[in-house]
Design a protein around this motif. Structure first.
Motif, PDB file in Angstrom:
ATOM      1  N   ARG A  16     -53.797 -31.379 -11.110  1.00 50.34           N
ATOM      2  CA  ARG A  16     -53.897 -32.757 -10.591  1.00 50.34           C
ATOM      3  C   ARG A  16     -52.480 -33.315 -10.511  1.00 50.34           C
ATOM      4  O   ARG A  16     -52.094 -34.183 -11.312  1.00 50.34           O
ATOM      5  CB  ARG A  16     -54.747 -33.639 -11.499  1.00 50.34           C
ATOM      6  CG  ARG A  16     -56.209 -33.311 -11.564  1.00 50.34           C
ATOM      7  CD  ARG A  16     -56.933 -34.352 -12.433  1.00 50.34           C
ATOM      8  NE  ARG A  16     -56.949 -35.671 -11.776  1.00 50.34           N
ATOM      9  CZ  ARG A  16     -57.075 -36.823 -12.437  1.00 50.34           C
ATOM     10  NH1 ARG A  16     -57.132 -36.838 -13.755  1.00 50.34           N
ATOM     11  NH2 ARG A  16     -57.105 -37.977 -11.783  1.00 50.34           N
ATOM     12  N   PRO A  17     -51.654 -32.849  -9.600  1.00 52.18           N
ATOM     13  CA  PRO A  17     -50.233 -33.204  -9.607  1.00 52.18           C
ATOM     14  C   PRO A  17     -49.959 -34.695  -9.466  1.00 52.18           C
ATOM     15  O   PRO A  17     -49.021 -35.212 -10.067  1.00 52.18           O
ATOM     16  CB  PRO A  17     -49.664 -32.416  -8.420  1.00 52.18           C
ATOM     17  CG  PRO A  17     -50.838 -32.106  -7.551  1.00 52.18           C
ATOM     18  CD  PRO A  17     -51.988 -31.934  -8.489  1.00 52.18           C
ATOM     19  N   ARG A  18     -50.761 -35.420  -8.688  1.00 55.63           N
ATOM     20  CA  ARG A  18     -50.497 -36.854  -8.492  1.00 55.63           C
ATOM     21  C   ARG A  18     -50.657 -37.627  -9.798  1.00 55.63           C
ATOM     22  O   ARG A  18     -49.986 -38.627 -10.019  1.00 55.63           O
ATOM     23  CB  ARG A  18     -51.425 -37.417  -7.421  1.00 55.63           C
ATOM     24  CG  ARG A  18     -51.119 -36.914  -6.017  1.00 55.63           C
ATOM     25  CD  ARG A  18     -51.999 -37.600  -4.992  1.00 55.63           C
ATOM     26  NE  ARG A  18     -51.770 -39.048  -4.942  1.00 55.63           N
ATOM     27  CZ  ARG A  18     -52.476 -39.887  -4.196  1.00 55.63           C
ATOM     28  NH1 ARG A  18     -53.461 -39.428  -3.444  1.00 55.63           N
ATOM     29  NH2 ARG A  18     -52.196 -41.175  -4.203  1.00 55.63           N
ATOM     30  N   ALA A  19     -51.556 -37.149 -10.659  1.00 55.69           N
ATOM     31  CA  ALA A  19     -51.789 -37.807 -11.954  1.00 55.69           C
ATOM     32  C   ALA A  19     -51.073 -37.084 -13.084  1.00 55.69           C
ATOM     33  O   ALA A  19     -51.293 -37.386 -14.259  1.00 55.69           O
ATOM     34  CB  ALA A  19     -53.285 -37.862 -12.240  1.00 55.69           C
ATOM     35  N   ILE A  20     -50.184 -36.164 -12.738  1.00 53.92           N
ATOM     36  CA  ILE A  20     -49.523 -35.286 -13.716  1.00 53.92           C
ATOM     37  C   ILE A  20     -50.573 -34.729 -14.683  1.00 53.92           C
ATOM     38  O   ILE A  20     -50.413 -34.714 -15.897  1.00 53.92           O
ATOM     39  CB  ILE A  20     -48.374 -35.967 -14.480  1.00 53.92           C
ATOM     40  CG1 ILE A  20     -47.527 -36.837 -13.556  1.00 53.92           C
ATOM     41  CG2 ILE A  20     -47.483 -34.909 -15.160  1.00 53.92           C
ATOM     42  CD1 ILE A  20     -46.357 -37.500 -14.234  1.00 53.92           C
ATOM     43  N   ASN A  21     -51.682 -34.290 -14.092  1.00 57.57           N
ATOM     44  CA  ASN A  21     -52.749 -33.591 -14.819  1.00 57.57           C
ATOM     45  C   ASN A  21     -53.413 -34.415 -15.915  1.00 57.57           C
ATOM     46  O   ASN A  21     -53.898 -33.866 -16.907  1.00 57.57           O
ATOM     47  CB  ASN A  21     -52.223 -32.276 -15.404  1.00 57.57           C
ATOM     48  CG  ASN A  21     -51.698 -31.333 -14.360  1.00 57.57           C
ATOM     49  OD1 ASN A  21     -52.257 -31.226 -13.269  1.00 57.57           O
ATOM     50  ND2 ASN A  21     -50.593 -30.658 -14.648  1.00 57.57           N
ATOM     51  N   ALA A  22     -53.429 -35.740 -15.776  1.00 55.43           N
ATOM     52  CA  ALA A  22     -54.129 -36.563 -16.759  1.00 55.43           C
ATOM     53  C   ALA A  22     -55.565 -36.067 -16.892  1.00 55.43           C
ATOM     54  O   ALA A  22     -56.283 -35.921 -15.897  1.00 55.43           O
ATOM     55  CB  ALA A  22     -54.100 -38.025 -16.337  1.00 55.43           C
ATOM     56  N   ASN A  52     -49.616 -26.308 -12.640  1.00 57.00           N
ATOM     57  CA  ASN A  52     -48.976 -25.863 -11.390  1.00 57.00           C
ATOM     58  C   ASN A  52     -48.151 -26.974 -10.759  1.00 57.00           C
ATOM     59  O   ASN A  52     -47.731 -26.878  -9.618  1.00 57.00           O
ATOM     60  CB  ASN A  52     -50.014 -25.329 -10.407  1.00 57.00           C
ATOM     61  CG  ASN A  52     -50.945 -26.413  -9.874  1.00 57.00           C
ATOM     62  OD1 ASN A  52     -50.781 -27.596 -10.171  1.00 57.00           O
ATOM     63  ND2 ASN A  52     -51.932 -26.009  -9.086  1.00 57.00           N
ATOM     64  N   SER A  53     -47.926 -28.037 -11.531  1.00 52.80           N
ATOM     65  CA  SER A  53     -47.135 -29.169 -11.053  1.00 52.80           C
ATOM     66  C   SER A  53     -45.712 -29.092 -11.588  1.00 52.80           C
ATOM     67  O   SER A  53     -45.505 -28.821 -12.771  1.00 52.80           O
ATOM     68  CB  SER A  53     -47.767 -30.489 -11.494  1.00 52.80           C
ATOM     69  OG  SER A  53     -46.896 -31.579 -11.271  1.00 52.80           O
ATOM     70  N   GLU A  54     -44.736 -29.352 -10.744  1.00 56.38           N
ATOM     71  CA  GLU A  54     -43.343 -29.371 -11.184  1.00 56.38           C
ATOM     72  C   GLU A  54     -43.024 -30.604 -12.016  1.00 56.38           C
ATOM     73  O   GLU A  54     -41.983 -30.662 -12.684  1.00 56.38           O
ATOM     74  CB  GLU A  54     -42.408 -29.320  -9.970  1.00 56.38           C
ATOM     75  CG  GLU A  54     -42.496 -28.017  -9.179  1.00 56.38           C
ATOM     76  CD  GLU A  54     -41.533 -28.006  -8.011  1.00 56.38           C
ATOM     77  OE1 GLU A  54     -40.860 -29.039  -7.800  1.00 56.38           O
ATOM     78  OE2 GLU A  54     -41.447 -26.975  -7.318  1.00 56.38           O
ATOM     79  N   ARG A  55     -43.912 -31.599 -12.020  1.00 53.32           N
ATOM     80  CA  ARG A  55     -43.642 -32.854 -12.726  1.00 53.32           C
ATOM     81  C   ARG A  55     -43.916 -32.757 -14.221  1.00 53.32           C
ATOM     82  O   ARG A  55     -43.439 -33.616 -14.974  1.00 53.32           O
ATOM     83  CB  ARG A  55     -44.478 -33.975 -12.112  1.00 53.32           C
ATOM     84  CG  ARG A  55     -44.150 -34.249 -10.656  1.00 53.32           C
ATOM     85  CD  ARG A  55     -45.064 -35.308 -10.085  1.00 53.32           C
ATOM     86  NE  ARG A  55     -44.850 -36.613 -10.703  1.00 53.32           N
ATOM     87  CZ  ARG A  55     -45.669 -37.642 -10.555  1.00 53.32           C
ATOM     88  NH1 ARG A  55     -46.765 -37.519  -9.819  1.00 53.32           N
ATOM     89  NH2 ARG A  55     -45.408 -38.790 -11.148  1.00 53.32           N
ATOM     90  N   GLY A  56     -44.679 -31.761 -14.626  1.00 49.89           N
ATOM     91  CA  GLY A  56     -44.917 -31.637 -16.052  1.00 49.89           C
ATOM     92  C   GLY A  56     -46.213 -30.934 -16.379  1.00 49.89           C
ATOM     93  O   GLY A  56     -46.960 -30.505 -15.487  1.00 49.89           O
ATOM     94  N   PHE A  57     -46.484 -30.818 -17.666  1.00 49.10           N
ATOM     95  CA  PHE A  57     -47.700 -30.148 -18.141  1.00 49.10           C
ATOM     96  C   PHE A  57     -48.902 -31.090 -18.062  1.00 49.10           C
ATOM     97  O   PHE A  57     -49.877 -30.818 -17.378  1.00 49.10           O
ATOM     98  CB  PHE A  57     -47.497 -29.671 -19.581  1.00 49.10           C
ATOM     99  CG  PHE A  57     -48.710 -29.019 -20.183  1.00 49.10           C
ATOM    100  CD1 PHE A  57     -49.041 -27.711 -19.862  1.00 49.10           C
ATOM    101  CD2 PHE A  57     -49.517 -29.719 -21.076  1.00 49.10           C
ATOM    102  CE1 PHE A  57     -50.172 -27.113 -20.411  1.00 49.10           C
ATOM    103  CE2 PHE A  57     -50.637 -29.125 -21.636  1.00 49.10           C
ATOM    104  CZ  PHE A  57     -50.962 -27.820 -21.302  1.00 49.10           C
TER     105      PHE A  57
END
Length: 340
Positions: A16-22, A52-57
């Protein structure tokens, strides 16, 4: 969110890249049955969770939705969501096979619940962690008050005061801090992470670590303050911690703490200090999560919960109006009464 098997590895892919996987309820409903299946499947030798997001875990739990329901008087939604998430955390904490979390970037709140209970917490130099619940009128949860009070890092012993300090202040632990405290178990450079992951899946965690794990060339800042942290945050109540801070001669440390807590909800701080003191002594993660839930149950029904999330996640003005506004006005007894 994807859960699938590859070779002998069960894979949990946060996407969930937009929510940084919240982590939301849908994700929990995918993760929990997958873990239950893999726990008893002889073909699965290990579990891997990664982003799979570059923004974080993972930036935490999807707590805004809980707030939206709470504003309408529906607290049962939050009760059910957290009960499901905590069940997942308990499964992770008791998983009988290697459970490997790859943390590259931010990990907070519920993301720590999905990673810190694992046998292997592998980080890169980009990793950082925090439990910022004081600012949103809540409590450190997902079992982290147990894991962090019982973890052993580079000092070779449990240091519960470190956990209390991190939980009450929301201090941002760097990658070096995570390794020093024991929150992370191994370091792999980010440039090697993809190859490390491939080898872990194709062969084993031990072989992948032997080839790619190394030493992080960075000093942990938190170690500089360890004497002050133990002197102040080993107390059993916020009133005692606050008094110790007032007597502390290290002005840099005191200024850091006061600055970090400038927007904290006094009720959350007082309640969480009571909880950490109790959870330092419990013997199981289940007991600790029970205490987290009970404190959170009370706090979520207070206006400060909605106000804190408004200030941090909705309007983002970082200017909450909490009631009570001072620590002296908070009744610690009502929170202590629900702890086991």
């Amino acid at each position: 969110m994807r859960a699938y098997a590859q070779a002998s590895t069960g894979i949990l892919e946060l996407n969930r890249p937009r929510a940084i996987n919240a982590i939301n309820g849908e994700m929990v409903d995918i993760i929990t049955p997958a873990l239950e299946d893999w726990r008893d499947d002889p073909e699965i030798h290990r579990v891997l969770i990664f982003s799979n997001s570059e923004r974080g875990f993972c930036a935490g739990g999807d707590i805004r939705e809980v707030r939206d329901h709470a504003i309408e008087g529906d607290h049962e939604f939050g009760d059910q969501y957290l009960q499901k998430e905590y069940t997942m955390n308990k499964i992770m904490a008791n998983f009988p096979k290697p459970y490997v979390a790859l943390i590259d970037g931010v990990v907070m709140g519920g993301g720590l619940g999905a990673s810190a209970h694992g046998s292997h917490r592998v980080i890169t130099e980009k990793a950082f962690a925090a439990m910022p619940e004081m600012a949103i009128g809540f409590v450190p949860d997902v079992g982290i008050s147990y894991m962090m009070t019982h973890m052993v890092g580079e000092e070779g012993r449990k240091i519960p005061a470190l956990a209390t300090f991190a939980g009450l202040t929301g201090y941002r632990l760097s990658a070096a801090d995570m390794l020093y405290t024991g929150l992370a178990t191994h370091f792999v450079p980010s440039k090697d992470l993809a190859e490390f992951q491939e080898m872990l899946i194709a062969e084993s965690i031990d072989e992948a670590l032997e080839k790619y794990a190394g030493e992080l060339d960075e000093e942990p800042r938190i170690r500089e303050f360890l004497p002050e942290i133990e002197a102040c945050f080993s107390k059993g109540t916020w009133a005692e911690i606050d008094a110790a801070l007032n007597e502390c001669e290290n002005e840099e440390f005191v200024d850091l703490v006061r600055d970090l807590m400038s927007n904290a909800n006094p009720s959350s701080v007082v309640a969480s200090a009571e909880m950490y003191a109790v959870n330092t002594k419990v013997s199981t993660v289940e007991e600790a999560i029970h205490n987290e839930y009970e404190i959170g149950y009370l706090l979520r029904r207070e206006p400060n919960f909605a106000e804190g999330i408004r200030a941090v996640l909705v309007d983002k003005d970082r200017n909450p109006s909490f009631v009570p506004a001072t620590y002296d006005e908070v009744d610690a007894a009502k929170y202590h009464a629900v702890l086991n």
